[in-house]
Design a protein around this motif. Structure first.
Motif, PDB file in Angstrom:
ATOM      1  N   GLU A  89       1.128  -0.930  -4.834  1.00 36.31           N
ATOM      2  CA  GLU A  89       2.232  -0.652  -6.056  1.00 36.31           C
ATOM      3  C   GLU A  89       2.203  -3.254  -6.002  1.00 36.31           C
ATOM      4  OE1 GLU A  89       6.671  -0.700  -5.671  1.00 36.31           O
ATOM      5  OE2 GLU A  89       6.064   1.141  -5.280  1.00 36.31           O
TER       6      GLU A  89
ATOM      7  N   ALA B 298       0.337   2.752   4.827  1.00 34.21           N
ATOM      8  CA  ALA B 298       0.926   2.494   3.893  1.00 34.21           C
ATOM      9  C   ALA B 298       2.192   1.905   4.059  1.00 34.21           C
ATOM     10  CB  ALA B 298       1.329   4.326   3.598  1.00 34.21           C
ATOM     11  N   GLY B 299       3.049   1.653   2.985  1.00 34.70           N
ATOM     12  CA  GLY B 299       4.078   0.526   3.762  1.00 34.70           C
ATOM     13  C   GLY B 299       4.167  -1.005   3.979  1.00 34.70           C
TER      14      GLY B 299
ATOM     15  N   LYS C 147       0.293  -1.107   0.364  1.00 32.59           N
ATOM     16  CA  LYS C 147       0.161   0.298  -0.812  1.00 32.59           C
ATOM     17  C   LYS C 147       0.208   0.980  -0.052  1.00 32.59           C
ATOM     18  CE  LYS C 147      -3.752   0.534   1.560  1.00 32.59           C
ATOM     19  NZ  LYS C 147      -5.478   0.418   1.586  1.00 32.59           N
ATOM     20  N   THR C 148       0.707   1.877  -0.744  1.00 32.77           N
ATOM     21  CA  THR C 148       1.340   3.421  -0.667  1.00 32.77           C
ATOM     22  C   THR C 148       0.732   4.734  -0.701  1.00 32.77           C
ATOM     23  OG1 THR C 148       0.573   3.454  -3.337  1.00 32.77           O
ATOM     24  CG2 THR C 148       2.811   2.330  -2.679  1.00 32.77           C
ATOM     25  N   ARG C 149      -0.395   4.735  -0.014  1.00 36.47           N
ATOM     26  CA  ARG C 149      -0.651   5.801   0.668  1.00 36.47           C
ATOM     27  C   ARG C 149      -1.953   5.303   1.257  1.00 36.47           C
ATOM     28  NH1 ARG C 149      -2.712   9.126  -4.914  1.00 36.47           N
ATOM     29  NH2 ARG C 149      -0.504   9.189  -5.703  1.00 36.47           N
TER      30      ARG C 149
ATOM     31  N   PRO D  15       8.523   3.869   2.550  1.00 31.94           N
ATOM     32  CA  PRO D  15       8.135   4.321   0.978  1.00 31.94           C
ATOM     33  C   PRO D  15       9.239   5.485   0.893  1.00 31.94           C
ATOM     34  CG  PRO D  15       6.197   5.712   2.313  1.00 31.94           C
ATOM     35  CD  PRO D  15       7.343   4.831   3.225  1.00 31.94           C
TER      36      PRO D  15
ATOM     37  N   HIS E 169      -3.256   3.357  -5.672  1.00 31.73           N
ATOM     38  CA  HIS E 169      -2.769   3.413  -4.205  1.00 31.73           C
ATOM     39  C   HIS E 169      -2.221   1.902  -3.228  1.00 31.73           C
ATOM     40  CE1 HIS E 169      -6.202   6.253  -3.358  1.00 31.73           C
ATOM     41  NE2 HIS E 169      -5.067   6.473  -4.339  1.00 31.73           N
TER      42      HIS E 169
END
Length: 96
Positions: A55, A18-19, A12-14, A91, A53
């Motif tokens: 990757e 996230a992370g 998860k990037t957002r 990130p 959102h």
């Protein structure tokens, strides 16, 4: 790059998660997927997520469409990926 498919492990990037890593459980449409951590493993709750959102990683587990959190956790355990799922990803920051 890996594609968006059921069983693909993503980061998860957002958002507040996230992370954290998650697994794609279902594809809702071309913009959204259903993901789960499961919550006990990586802290990601089962929820809908925008494909922009997340990757995708190069790892994948063989699960059926709409698999329960227990089934996903079992497959991750079989594949030896529980420790991989618990690791947080920092990130990357872009400098302008």
């Amino acid at each position: 790059m890996a594609s968006i498919e059921i069983g693909r492990i993503c980061v998860k990037t957002r958002g507040r998660e996230a992370g954290s890593k998650c697994v794609i459980v279902d594809i809702v449409d071309e913009n959204f997927v259903l993901v789960t951590g499961p919550s006990k493993v990586s802290g990601v709750k089962r929820r809908r997520s925008n494909v922009t959102h997340i990757e995708p990683t190069d790892k994948k587990v063989e699960i059926s469409k709409g698999a329960t959190d227990e089934e996903v956790e079992g497959k991750l355990r079989e594949a030896g990926l529980l420790d991989f799922m618990k690791e947080k990803v920092k990130p990357k920051l872009t400098v302008m």
